[in-house]
Design a protein around this motif. Structure first.
Motif, PDB file in Angstrom:
ATOM      1  N   GLU A 137       0.822  -1.214   0.000  1.00 12.96           N
ATOM      2  CA  GLU A 137       0.000   0.000   0.000  1.00 12.96           C
ATOM      3  C   GLU A 137       0.857   1.266   0.000  1.00 12.96           C
ATOM      4  O   GLU A 137       0.338   2.379   0.012  1.00 12.96           O
ATOM      5  N   LYS A 138       2.199   1.084   0.051  1.00 16.26           N
ATOM      6  CA  LYS A 138       3.171   2.181   0.030  1.00 16.26           C
ATOM      7  C   LYS A 138       3.103   3.060   1.277  1.00 16.26           C
ATOM      8  O   LYS A 138       3.508   4.220   1.244  1.00 16.26           O
ATOM      9  N   SER A 147       8.249  13.676  -1.485  1.00 12.41           N
ATOM     10  CA  SER A 147       8.808  15.005  -1.738  1.00 12.41           C
ATOM     11  C   SER A 147       7.788  15.902  -2.432  1.00 12.41           C
ATOM     12  O   SER A 147       7.322  15.580  -3.532  1.00 12.41           O
ATOM     13  N   GLU A 148       7.451  16.996  -1.798  1.00 14.90           N
ATOM     14  CA  GLU A 148       6.536  17.962  -2.423  1.00 14.90           C
ATOM     15  C   GLU A 148       7.228  18.682  -3.571  1.00 14.90           C
ATOM     16  O   GLU A 148       6.612  18.987  -4.594  1.00 14.90           O
ATOM     17  N   ILE A 149       8.522  18.932  -3.405  1.00 16.04           N
ATOM     18  CA  ILE A 149       9.287  19.644  -4.433  1.00 16.04           C
ATOM     19  C   ILE A 149       9.375  18.822  -5.716  1.00 16.04           C
ATOM     20  O   ILE A 149       9.311  19.348  -6.818  1.00 16.04           O
ATOM     21  N   LEU A 150       9.533  17.485  -5.545  1.00 17.43           N
ATOM     22  CA  LEU A 150       9.681  16.599  -6.701  1.00 17.43           C
ATOM     23  C   LEU A 150       8.353  16.006  -7.153  1.00 17.43           C
ATOM     24  O   LEU A 150       8.314  14.981  -7.824  1.00 17.43           O
ATOM     25  N   GLY A 151       7.268  16.633  -6.754  1.00 15.09           N
ATOM     26  CA  GLY A 151       5.956  16.196  -7.215  1.00 15.09           C
ATOM     27  C   GLY A 151       5.467  14.897  -6.614  1.00 15.09           C
ATOM     28  O   GLY A 151       4.840  14.080  -7.298  1.00 15.09           O
ATOM     29  N   VAL A 199       7.316  12.415  -5.266  1.00 15.93           N
ATOM     30  CA  VAL A 199       8.203  11.253  -5.429  1.00 15.93           C
ATOM     31  C   VAL A 199       8.587  10.723  -4.051  1.00 15.93           C
ATOM     32  O   VAL A 199       8.942  11.501  -3.159  1.00 15.93           O
ATOM     33  N   PRO A 200       8.507   9.396  -3.830  1.00 19.68           N
ATOM     34  CA  PRO A 200       8.898   8.851  -2.525  1.00 19.68           C
ATOM     35  C   PRO A 200      10.395   9.007  -2.282  1.00 19.68           C
ATOM     36  O   PRO A 200      11.206   8.826  -3.199  1.00 19.68           O
ATOM     37  N   LEU A 201      10.760   9.382  -1.067  1.00 15.93           N
ATOM     38  CA  LEU A 201      12.162   9.602  -0.717  1.00 15.93           C
ATOM     39  C   LEU A 201      12.713   8.424   0.075  1.00 15.93           C
ATOM     40  O   LEU A 201      12.003   7.822   0.884  1.00 15.93           O
ATOM     41  N   PRO A 202      13.982   8.092  -0.114  1.00 11.67           N
ATOM     42  CA  PRO A 202      14.597   7.023   0.687  1.00 11.67           C
ATOM     43  C   PRO A 202      14.862   7.534   2.101  1.00 11.67           C
ATOM     44  O   PRO A 202      14.962   8.749   2.315  1.00 11.67           O
ATOM     45  N   PRO A 203      14.996   6.656   3.067  1.00 10.80           N
ATOM     46  CA  PRO A 203      15.307   7.097   4.436  1.00 10.80           C
ATOM     47  C   PRO A 203      16.756   7.535   4.537  1.00 10.80           C
ATOM     48  O   PRO A 203      17.553   7.295   3.609  1.00 10.80           O
TER      49      PRO A 203
END
Length: 202
Positions: A46-47, A63-67, A69-73
């Protein structure tokens, strides 16, 4: 029952900060580990969470800046959680510290740690991380602390390169209090002498 357990786990994860790294031992649950792993697999689909490394998870951050995109930890958070599970003592390699303290402009492409555990290389969210075994307890003291980083840096640079200019940068980065503790740590005699001579020149 399964949906209730999932809801209880989800509530705990929702309270975490985005990007927070965790293992199942950090969760409260009243069922078998196999059930928890099943729930975590579902949350991954479910991400809601991601897998940073084997049995090490993180709350998904976007990331709001990257539209979106999920960010790594943070790699360091994953490393610390992993060595905590393995009960290892680690220290950042002196080459990384020298770059961080702006003593060297060379930036190692692979993050390297000294460890009381075994030597190996692992992949954490696409980043290569290398662990090098050492029996040198002096190198591992003040593990992942500013003082320990300074010790690792001096070992890496060696006696010929640790002059007053280098010690000045180390002091500025770790602070006067930590620098004083560094002087009293279990370090090589040449390090103690270099620090003493530097302090006497201030």
């Amino acid at each position: 029952m399964a949906s209730l357990l999932k809801e209880e786990v989800l509530i705990q994860i929702q309270k975490m900060e985005p990007g927070h790294v965790f293992v199942i031992e950090d969760l409260n649950y009243a069922c078998s580990k196999s059930n928890i792993y099943r729930i975590l697999r579902a949350l991954k689909k479910e991400k809601t969470i991601g897998v940073a490394y084997r049995n090490i998870y993180y709350k998904t951050e976007y990331s709001e800046i990257l539209g979106g995109v999920p960010l790594p930890p943070d790699t360091m958070d994953v490393v610390e959680k992993r060595v905590e599970k393995n009960q290892e003592i680690i220290q950042l390699h002196g080459a990384h510290v020298a770059n961080r303290f702006r003593i060297s402009t060379q930036m190692p492409l692979t993050k390297v740690f000294l460890t009381s555990g075994y030597s190996r290389e692992v992949n954490i969210c696409g980043s290569r991380v290398k662990f090098i075994h050492t029996n040198n307890k002096r190198l591992l003291q003040y593990s992942m602390h500013a003082i320990g980083s300074a010790i690792s840096c001096m070992y890496y640079l060696r006696k010929a390169e640790v002059d007053d200019a280098v010690l000045e940068k180390i002091r500025l980065h770790i602070g006067d209090k930590n620098f004083s503790l560094l002087k009293d740590a279990e370090i090589e005699l040449w390090m103690k002498k270099s620090i003493s001579e530097y302090l006497s020149s201030l």
